[in-house]
Design an enzyme around this catalytic site. Structure first.
Site, mmCIF file in Angstrom:
data_model
loop_
_atom_site.group_PDB
_atom_site.id
_atom_site.type_symbol
_atom_site.label_atom_id
_atom_site.label_comp_id
_atom_site.label_asym_id
_atom_site.label_seq_id
_atom_site.Cartn_x
_atom_site.Cartn_y
_atom_site.Cartn_z
ATOM 1 N N GLU A 184 -9.806 16.126 -14.809
ATOM 2 C CA GLU A 184 -11.061 16.320 -14.066
ATOM 3 C C GLU A 184 -10.915 17.288 -12.904
ATOM 4 O OE1 GLU A 184 -13.217 12.828 -13.103
ATOM 5 O OE2 GLU A 184 -12.722 11.847 -14.985
ATOM 6 N N TYR A 212 -14.051 11.472 -6.508
ATOM 7 C CA TYR A 212 -12.791 11.081 -7.168
ATOM 8 C C TYR A 212 -11.963 12.304 -7.545
ATOM 9 C CZ TYR A 212 -9.683 10.080 -11.082
ATOM 10 O OH TYR A 212 -8.598 10.045 -11.921
ATOM 11 N N ILE A 220 -15.329 2.644 -22.351
ATOM 12 C CA ILE A 220 -15.050 1.953 -23.626
ATOM 13 C C ILE A 220 -14.947 0.434 -23.440
ATOM 14 C CG2 ILE A 220 -13.251 1.660 -25.413
ATOM 15 C CD1 ILE A 220 -13.119 4.716 -25.608
ATOM 16 N N ASP A 249 0.844 -1.201 0.000
ATOM 17 C CA ASP A 249 0.000 0.000 0.000
ATOM 18 C C ASP A 249 0.881 1.255 0.000
ATOM 19 O OD1 ASP A 249 -1.825 2.057 0.695
ATOM 20 O OD2 ASP A 249 -3.039 0.663 1.857
ATOM 21 N N ILE A 250 0.568 2.228 -0.842
ATOM 22 C CA ILE A 250 1.349 3.474 -0.852
ATOM 23 C C ILE A 250 1.176 4.268 0.445
ATOM 24 C CG2 ILE A 250 1.489 3.766 -3.364
ATOM 25 C CD1 ILE A 250 -0.816 5.900 -3.011
HETATM 26 P P1 NAD Z 1 -6.569 1.817 -12.426
HETATM 27 O O1 NAD Z 1 -7.711 1.851 -11.480
HETATM 28 O O2 NAD Z 1 -6.638 0.967 -13.651
HETATM 29 O O3 NAD Z 1 -5.246 1.374 -11.635
HETATM 30 C C1 NAD Z 1 -4.928 1.842 -10.354
HETATM 31 C C2 NAD Z 1 -3.828 0.945 -9.776
HETATM 32 O O4 NAD Z 1 -3.468 1.461 -8.486
HETATM 33 C C3 NAD Z 1 -4.285 -0.516 -9.554
HETATM 34 O O5 NAD Z 1 -3.286 -1.398 -10.008
HETATM 35 C C4 NAD Z 1 -4.453 -0.612 -8.034
HETATM 36 O O6 NAD Z 1 -4.223 -1.919 -7.526
HETATM 37 C C5 NAD Z 1 -3.399 0.392 -7.551
HETATM 38 N N1 NAD Z 1 -3.705 0.914 -6.210
HETATM 39 C C6 NAD Z 1 -4.891 1.413 -5.774
HETATM 40 N N2 NAD Z 1 -4.777 1.790 -4.478
HETATM 41 C C7 NAD Z 1 -3.487 1.539 -4.120
HETATM 42 C C8 NAD Z 1 -2.743 1.727 -2.912
HETATM 43 N N3 NAD Z 1 -3.322 2.259 -1.814
HETATM 44 N N4 NAD Z 1 -1.445 1.371 -2.889
HETATM 45 C C9 NAD Z 1 -0.852 0.838 -3.990
HETATM 46 N N5 NAD Z 1 -1.496 0.624 -5.137
HETATM 47 C C10 NAD Z 1 -2.805 0.980 -5.212
HETATM 48 O O7 NAD Z 1 -6.279 3.347 -12.807
HETATM 49 P P2 NAD Z 1 -5.752 3.977 -14.169
HETATM 50 O O8 NAD Z 1 -6.909 4.267 -15.044
HETATM 51 O O9 NAD Z 1 -4.604 3.186 -14.677
HETATM 52 O O10 NAD Z 1 -5.221 5.382 -13.613
HETATM 53 C C11 NAD Z 1 -3.891 5.506 -13.142
HETATM 54 C C12 NAD Z 1 -3.630 6.947 -12.741
HETATM 55 O O11 NAD Z 1 -3.853 7.802 -13.852
HETATM 56 C C13 NAD Z 1 -4.551 7.450 -11.626
HETATM 57 O O12 NAD Z 1 -3.784 8.282 -10.774
HETATM 58 C C14 NAD Z 1 -5.604 8.273 -12.352
HETATM 59 O O13 NAD Z 1 -6.113 9.287 -11.539
HETATM 60 C C15 NAD Z 1 -4.786 8.827 -13.500
HETATM 61 N N6 NAD Z 1 -5.540 9.150 -14.733
HETATM 62 C C16 NAD Z 1 -6.322 8.220 -15.335
HETATM 63 C C17 NAD Z 1 -6.971 8.520 -16.524
HETATM 64 C C18 NAD Z 1 -7.833 7.508 -17.245
HETATM 65 O O14 NAD Z 1 -8.433 7.845 -18.280
HETATM 66 N N7 NAD Z 1 -7.929 6.261 -16.792
HETATM 67 C C19 NAD Z 1 -6.815 9.797 -17.089
HETATM 68 C C20 NAD Z 1 -6.009 10.736 -16.440
HETATM 69 C C21 NAD Z 1 -5.360 10.390 -15.269
HETATM 70 O O1 TDX Z 2 -21.412 2.584 -18.848
HETATM 71 C C1 TDX Z 2 -21.068 3.757 -18.959
HETATM 72 N N1 TDX Z 2 -21.804 4.591 -19.749
HETATM 73 C C2 TDX Z 2 -21.485 5.902 -19.928
HETATM 74 O O2 TDX Z 2 -22.185 6.619 -20.663
HETATM 75 C C3 TDX Z 2 -19.892 4.283 -18.295
HETATM 76 C C4 TDX Z 2 -19.059 3.395 -17.417
HETATM 77 C C5 TDX Z 2 -19.564 5.615 -18.509
HETATM 78 N N2 TDX Z 2 -20.339 6.405 -19.295
HETATM 79 C C6 TDX Z 2 -19.920 7.804 -19.543
HETATM 80 C C7 TDX Z 2 -19.512 8.616 -18.338
HETATM 81 C C8 TDX Z 2 -18.468 9.548 -18.919
HETATM 82 O O3 TDX Z 2 -19.095 10.681 -19.521
HETATM 83 O O4 TDX Z 2 -18.748 7.709 -20.366
HETATM 84 C C9 TDX Z 2 -17.793 8.745 -20.014
HETATM 85 C C10 TDX Z 2 -16.488 8.087 -19.600
HETATM 86 O O5 TDX Z 2 -16.724 7.426 -18.365
HETATM 87 P P1 TDX Z 2 -15.544 6.701 -17.538
HETATM 88 O O6 TDX Z 2 -14.875 5.693 -18.405
HETATM 89 O O7 TDX Z 2 -16.089 6.276 -16.235
HETATM 90 O O8 TDX Z 2 -14.470 7.891 -17.379
HETATM 91 P P2 TDX Z 2 -14.535 9.349 -16.696
HETATM 92 O O9 TDX Z 2 -15.540 9.418 -15.622
HETATM 93 O O10 TDX Z 2 -14.582 10.360 -17.807
HETATM 94 O O11 TDX Z 2 -13.061 9.368 -15.993
HETATM 95 C C11 TDX Z 2 -11.917 8.814 -16.675
HETATM 96 O O12 TDX Z 2 -11.110 9.818 -17.223
HETATM 97 C C12 TDX Z 2 -10.435 10.642 -16.317
HETATM 98 C C13 TDX Z 2 -11.101 7.941 -15.737
HETATM 99 O O13 TDX Z 2 -11.925 6.912 -15.182
HETATM 100 C C14 TDX Z 2 -10.468 8.771 -14.651
HETATM 101 O O14 TDX Z 2 -9.619 7.968 -13.837
HETATM 102 C C15 TDX Z 2 -9.666 9.853 -15.290
HETATM 103 O O15 TDX Z 2 -9.172 10.725 -14.303
#
Ligand code: NAD
Ligand code: TDX
Length: 332
Positions: free
Chosen positions: A123, A148, A189, A58-59
């Site tokens: 966000e 979040y 997606i 855990d971080i």
């Molecule tokens: P994810 O949920 O797929 O992965 C998160 C990872 O963090 C997992 O492997 C989980 O086990 C680990 N984790 C969670 N809590 C933890 C803890 N307490 N200690 C150690 N490990 C822990 O997330 P992601 O979509 O890969 O996002 C990664 C980073 O990028 C996040 O900081 C998110 O805010 C940021 N981000 C994501 C998106 C997106 O579109 N998914 C966009 C912009 C920024």
């Molecule tokens: O079933 C769905 N139907 C739908 O219409 C889901 C799961 C989402 N949505 C919509 C909500 C959002 O407008 O699609 C868009 C994308 O949704 P998510 O994949 O949940 O992403 P979002 O909430 O935009 O956040 C994502 O991008 C920024 C990542 O999950 C975050 O970690 C990141 O910071």
């Protein structure tokens, strides 16, 4: 050659970064990941033993973090609770990991003088109107909407304070929505792609007019490596690839690419407080550090992502039923 600690390296974007670093540099990597429901060890298969180590933890565990920081040159911090919908139903883990976890890493960086790059999201800036010509820049005021995004905003502000007050050697990046292989099926997606594979109709929140600015996860990784190598300490860089699309358009495209009727989806309950539009202006990163995205054709990137989910059912199937049961219980 450097030794990097990557937190959250078993998640979607963190694992992409680890593969990117192993393929494109001679650095060694240690991953620290708690393996929550979102972490998957299988996303890190095939990495060379002499350049890659995995630590489950855990971080927010200060003793473990301290031990790991003693041994590395730089830290890239991806670990987070990342899903908006989960944060609306159970915010507490978001505070523990995104706020207290980031604080724990910053304290270790301060003690050890370690360079740290903090991964964040667009966000934190809130949302834009659909017809607003503006996009987010590094100067846009913070205005997060969800549990979040408010915890991500809080973590960014902690990083800025630790830079200014304690001289911690940190940079921050705020990226737009990522797509690509290895993304959890709870996200938009992959949820729709795997629904179609399973014969379930895709689910669109509300009218589907909400706009997200899509970037391929590989482009996010190349941007982070660029900032780690060339970014100025204390600076924030926005990462985006000019990929604005509304959700309805994305669902229809997925259906068409998968050989289905583009209207074969359901409208379901909207997300509470649903942000309308995100859009990134990444000029600073492009002009100051010379970064460019490689994936410019969203339809081609999406088609490759669909092919990956078709070929890797063993990777996503274990999480699919529980994820859909959770959504069904919320009317989504
Ligand atoms: P994810 O949920 O797929 O992965 C998160 C990872 O963090 C997992 O492997 C989980 O086990 C680990 N984790 C969670 N809590 C933890 C803890 N307490 N200690 C150690 N490990 C822990 O997330 P992601 O979509 O890969 O996002 C990664 C980073 O990028 C996040 O900081 C998110 O805010 C940021 N981000 C994501 C998106 C997106 O579109 N998914 C966009 C912009 C920024
Ligand atoms: O079933 C769905 N139907 C739908 O219409 C889901 C799961 C989402 N949505 C919509 C909500 C959002 O407008 O699609 C868009 C994308 O949704 P998510 O994949 O949940 O992403 P979002 O909430 O935009 O956040 C994502 O991008 C920024 C990542 O999950 C975050 O970690 C990141 O910071």
């Amino acid at each position: 050659m450097a030794h990097l600690l990557v937190t959250g390296g078993a998640g979607f974007i963190g694992s992409n970064f680890v593969h990117h670093v192993i393929q494109n540099t001679d650095h060694t990597v240690t991953v620290l990941d708690k393996l929550t429901y979102a972490g998957n060890r299988a996303s890190l298969e095939g990495l060379p033993d002499d350049r890659f180590t995995f630590v489950q933890g855990d971080i927010a565990d200060a003793a473990l973090v301290d031990e790991l920081f003693a041994d590395v040159d730089a830290v890239v911090h991806y670990a987070a609770e990342s899903h908006n919908d989960n944060s609306l139903h159970d915010p507490r883990p978001f505070l523990d990991t995104n706020i207290v976890g980031t604080y724990t890493l910053l304290e270790a960086a301060r003690r050890h003088g370690t360079r740290i790059h903090h991964i964040s999201t667009d966000e934190v800036y809130g949302d834009l109107e659909l017809d607003d010509p503006a996009r987010f820049t590094e100067e846009t005021p913070y205005n997060p909407s969800s549990p979040y995004s408010s915890t991500k905003a809080g973590s960014d502000l902690l990083v800025r304070a630790w830079v200014r007050s304690f001289g911690v050697q940190a940079t921050i990046s705020n990226c737009s929505n990522n797509y690509g292989p290895y993304q959890h099926v709870e996200k938009f997606i992959p949820r729709q792609i795997t629904n179609v594979i399973r014969g379930i109709r895709p689910k669109l929140y509300g009218a589907g007019r909400n706009v997200r600015d899509w970037i391929h996860a590989d482009d996010h990784s190349s941007a982070v490596l660029t900032i780690l190598e060339k970014g100025r300490i204390g600076e924030t860089y926005l990462i985006g690839a000019d990929g604005e699309k509304d959700n309805k358009t994305v669902v229809e495209l997925i259906l068409r690419l998968m050989g289905q009727d583009p209207d074969a989806y359901d409208h379901v309950a909207d997300r509470a407080g649903h942000d309308l539009r995100y859009a990134i202006d990444s000029s600073k990163l492009r002009t100051e550090l010379g970064w460019q995205p490689r994936f410019r054709d969203f339809e081609a990137g999406l088609a490759d992502t669909i092919a990956w989910y078709r070929e890797h059912e063993d990777w996503w199937a274990p999480a699919k039923d529980a994820t859909e049961a959770f959504y069904a219980s919320k009317g989504q």
